[in-house]
Design a protein around this motif. Structure first.
Motif, PDB file in Angstrom:
ATOM      1  N   ASP A 114      -6.276  22.207 -38.428  1.00 21.12           N
ATOM      2  CA  ASP A 114      -7.301  20.954 -38.093  1.00 21.12           C
ATOM      3  C   ASP A 114      -7.419  20.858 -36.454  1.00 21.12           C
ATOM      4  OD1 ASP A 114      -9.149  18.638 -38.982  1.00 21.12           O
ATOM      5  OD2 ASP A 114      -7.810  17.455 -37.917  1.00 21.12           O
ATOM      6  N   ALA A 115      -6.271  20.760 -35.680  1.00 20.49           N
ATOM      7  CA  ALA A 115      -6.310  20.478 -34.435  1.00 20.49           C
ATOM      8  C   ALA A 115      -7.060  22.036 -33.621  1.00 20.49           C
ATOM      9  CB  ALA A 115      -5.020  20.447 -33.571  1.00 20.49           C
ATOM     10  N   ALA A 116      -6.731  23.067 -34.375  1.00 20.94           N
ATOM     11  CA  ALA A 116      -7.129  24.208 -33.689  1.00 20.94           C
ATOM     12  C   ALA A 116      -8.734  24.528 -33.658  1.00 20.94           C
ATOM     13  CB  ALA A 116      -6.485  25.419 -34.263  1.00 20.94           C
ATOM     14  N   LYS A 117      -9.434  23.906 -34.629  1.00 23.51           N
ATOM     15  CA  LYS A 117     -10.657  23.958 -34.710  1.00 23.51           C
ATOM     16  C   LYS A 117     -11.606  23.257 -33.240  1.00 23.51           C
ATOM     17  CE  LYS A 117     -10.864  22.763 -39.668  1.00 23.51           C
ATOM     18  NZ  LYS A 117     -11.215  21.759 -40.437  1.00 23.51           N
ATOM     19  N   ARG A 118     -10.884  22.767 -32.531  1.00 25.81           N
ATOM     20  CA  ARG A 118     -11.573  22.196 -31.370  1.00 25.81           C
ATOM     21  C   ARG A 118     -11.661  23.285 -30.224  1.00 25.81           C
ATOM     22  NH1 ARG A 118     -13.009  17.738 -29.985  1.00 25.81           N
ATOM     23  NH2 ARG A 118     -11.821  16.801 -31.672  1.00 25.81           N
ATOM     24  N   PRO A 119     -12.797  23.568 -29.693  1.00 21.37           N
ATOM     25  CA  PRO A 119     -13.155  24.628 -28.725  1.00 21.37           C
ATOM     26  C   PRO A 119     -12.299  24.415 -27.792  1.00 21.37           C
ATOM     27  CG  PRO A 119     -15.483  23.715 -29.745  1.00 21.37           C
ATOM     28  CD  PRO A 119     -14.047  22.858 -30.054  1.00 21.37           C
ATOM     29  N   GLU A 120     -11.810  25.287 -27.117  1.00 23.42           N
ATOM     30  CA  GLU A 120     -11.078  25.547 -25.882  1.00 23.42           C
ATOM     31  C   GLU A 120     -11.816  24.642 -24.714  1.00 23.42           C
ATOM     32  OE1 GLU A 120      -8.083  26.533 -24.977  1.00 23.42           O
ATOM     33  OE2 GLU A 120      -7.552  27.784 -26.942  1.00 23.42           O
ATOM     34  N   ILE A 137       1.375  15.570 -34.906  1.00 24.78           N
ATOM     35  CA  ILE A 137       0.183  16.200 -34.388  1.00 24.78           C
ATOM     36  C   ILE A 137      -0.994  15.769 -34.677  1.00 24.78           C
ATOM     37  CG2 ILE A 137      -1.079  18.477 -34.800  1.00 24.78           C
ATOM     38  CD1 ILE A 137       1.820  19.696 -35.256  1.00 24.78           C
ATOM     39  N   SER A 138      -1.335  15.155 -36.007  1.00 26.03           N
ATOM     40  CA  SER A 138      -2.637  14.519 -36.668  1.00 26.03           C
ATOM     41  C   SER A 138      -2.871  13.213 -35.531  1.00 26.03           C
ATOM     42  CB  SER A 138      -2.451  14.382 -37.656  1.00 26.03           C
ATOM     43  OG  SER A 138      -2.544  15.369 -38.620  1.00 26.03           O
ATOM     44  N   GLY A 139      -1.861  12.520 -35.499  1.00 30.94           N
ATOM     45  CA  GLY A 139      -1.931  11.446 -34.796  1.00 30.94           C
ATOM     46  C   GLY A 139      -2.206  11.511 -33.279  1.00 30.94           C
ATOM     47  N   LEU A 140      -1.725  12.450 -32.664  1.00 30.39           N
ATOM     48  CA  LEU A 140      -1.786  12.527 -31.199  1.00 30.39           C
ATOM     49  C   LEU A 140      -3.505  12.999 -31.065  1.00 30.39           C
ATOM     50  CD1 LEU A 140      -1.298  12.767 -28.163  1.00 30.39           C
ATOM     51  CD2 LEU A 140      -0.020  14.923 -28.565  1.00 30.39           C
ATOM     52  N   ASN A 141      -3.789  14.117 -31.970  1.00 31.48           N
ATOM     53  CA  ASN A 141      -5.176  14.393 -31.943  1.00 31.48           C
ATOM     54  C   ASN A 141      -6.140  13.532 -32.002  1.00 31.48           C
ATOM     55  OD1 ASN A 141      -7.596  15.725 -33.410  1.00 31.48           O
ATOM     56  ND2 ASN A 141      -6.844  17.393 -32.178  1.00 31.48           N
ATOM     57  N   LYS A 142      -5.988  12.395 -32.975  1.00 31.84           N
ATOM     58  CA  LYS A 142      -6.714  11.359 -33.030  1.00 31.84           C
ATOM     59  C   LYS A 142      -6.731  10.440 -31.988  1.00 31.84           C
ATOM     60  CE  LYS A 142      -7.597   7.333 -36.267  1.00 31.84           C
ATOM     61  NZ  LYS A 142      -7.230   6.787 -37.543  1.00 31.84           N
ATOM     62  N   GLU A 143      -5.672  10.222 -31.394  1.00 30.39           N
ATOM     63  CA  GLU A 143      -5.750   9.250 -30.054  1.00 30.39           C
ATOM     64  C   GLU A 143      -6.415  10.104 -29.007  1.00 30.39           C
ATOM     65  OE1 GLU A 143      -4.413   6.343 -29.637  1.00 30.39           O
ATOM     66  OE2 GLU A 143      -3.741   6.046 -31.514  1.00 30.39           O
ATOM     67  N   LEU A 144      -6.268  11.374 -28.782  1.00 33.99           N
ATOM     68  CA  LEU A 144      -6.693  11.998 -27.798  1.00 33.99           C
ATOM     69  C   LEU A 144      -8.289  12.057 -27.901  1.00 33.99           C
ATOM     70  CD1 LEU A 144      -4.595  14.937 -27.132  1.00 33.99           C
ATOM     71  CD2 LEU A 144      -4.811  13.202 -25.496  1.00 33.99           C
TER      72      LEU A 144
END
Length: 316
Positions: A181-187, A300-307
């Motif tokens: 899920d996190a890896a879906k974000r473009p570089e 991982i999911s929590g940090l991704n959401k916070e960011l």
């Protein structure tokens, strides 16, 4: 009819020969091929299995794994980083994992010790290992494979390999989903995160490569602002902080005399960065975020959401 041997009157060589004959049927499976090899391995494994009925865990992730395996009744003490689950806090605390006192550990009368790699100091570990208590060091690491290896190591040491295998499958699936899920974000959209361990006398101690902070930042779909310029935790010059161009400053939520958000954002170097100008600062639970144990998928999911959140900005 042959007469039974009278051991009271028998000569030494007769006793030895008789005992050898009696032992032969038992020894045969261990020397023969076929199924004998399986029996030999099983008995050897049983003989090597440590007594883990009174276990001390050093390292928060290891304590979490013991609970996740349902083997918490073995625990008689834990280190100060082992604060989850809440029940673990009821156990005696033998001290910080990197500043152990061997006397404190031995005082709880353990039959076995599980310690994560990096525990210490070295002289304390040497005393514990020389005390005749089974001591197992579990390798540290900051990725999916390392977490599963920890589970396997703990399960093997406790002799509950089947439970460990089931937990590995569960945790592995959760990690795969969170990482994908996190890896879906473009570089091009990934934020640069500067993890600050501490600020002392105006010097910022930041996380480089091969650290738990570096690992979790990458897994959560972001970029460590130090760009792998160094490994471990090191103080940065003001110029290095400015050149890192962090979009977000991340610090740990800990009790004590940590610098406040206002003090960090007012730092001369940080104040001119994108993070400083946008007042983008995150405080996260250190054990959950950096523990690399069974709950890392949620970290991982929590940090991704916070960011990123829904708006793409750091949640406040």
């Amino acid at each position: 009819m042959s007469k039974s041997l009278d051991f009271r009157r028998a000569r030494p060589w007769e006793v030895a020969l008789t005992l050898l004959a009696l032992a032969a049927p038992i020894a045969l499976p261990f020397t023969a091929g076929g199924d004998g090899g399986f029996i030999r391995k099983a008995v050897a494994q049983e003989m090597q299995q440590a007594d883990t009925s009174r276990l001390v865990t050093i390292g928060g992730a290891l304590t979490e794994i013991v609970y996740a395996l349902g083997e918490e009744k073995r625990l008689v003490a834990r280190d100060s980083t082992s604060m989850y689950p809440e029940e673990a806090m009821k156990l005696p605390d033998v001290g910080y994992m990197r500043a152990l006192s061997p006397e404190g550990v031995i005082a709880v009368n353990p039959t076995a010790i599980l310690a994560v790699e990096g525990s210490g100091p070295a002289d304390a570990l040497a005393v514990l290992k020389s005390a005749g208590i089974p001591f197992e060091t579990v390798p540290e690491g900051y990725d999916r494979a390392a977490i599963l290896k920890k589970i396997d190591a703990v399960g093997t040491f406790l002799g509950v390999q089947e439970k460990a295998k089931a937990l590995e499958e569960k945790v592995g699936a959760e990690l795969d989903a969170a990482i994908a899920d996190a890896a879906k974000r473009p570089e091009s959209e990934r934020k640069r995160v500067l993890f600050i361990l501490s600020v002392q006398n105006g010097r910022i101690m930041a996380a480089g490569g091969h650290t738990a902070a570096d690992g979790i930042i990458g897994l959560a779909g972001a970029i460590n602002a130090t760009d792998g310029a160094f490994e471990g935790y090191k103080p940065l010059t003001d110029e290095a902080v400015i050149n890192a161009k962090p979009d977000v400053i991340m610090v740990m939520r800990r009790p004590g005399a940590d610098s406040s958000d206002e003090e960090i954002l007012a730092h001369p170097a940080i104040s001119v960065t994108p993070a400083g100008q946008n007042k983008a600062i995150l405080r996260m639970n250190s054990l959950h975020l950096l523990g690399f144990g069974p709950r890392t998928a949620s970290a991982i999911s929590g940090l991704n959401k916070e960011l990123y959140g829904k708006s793409g900005n750091v949640s406040q």
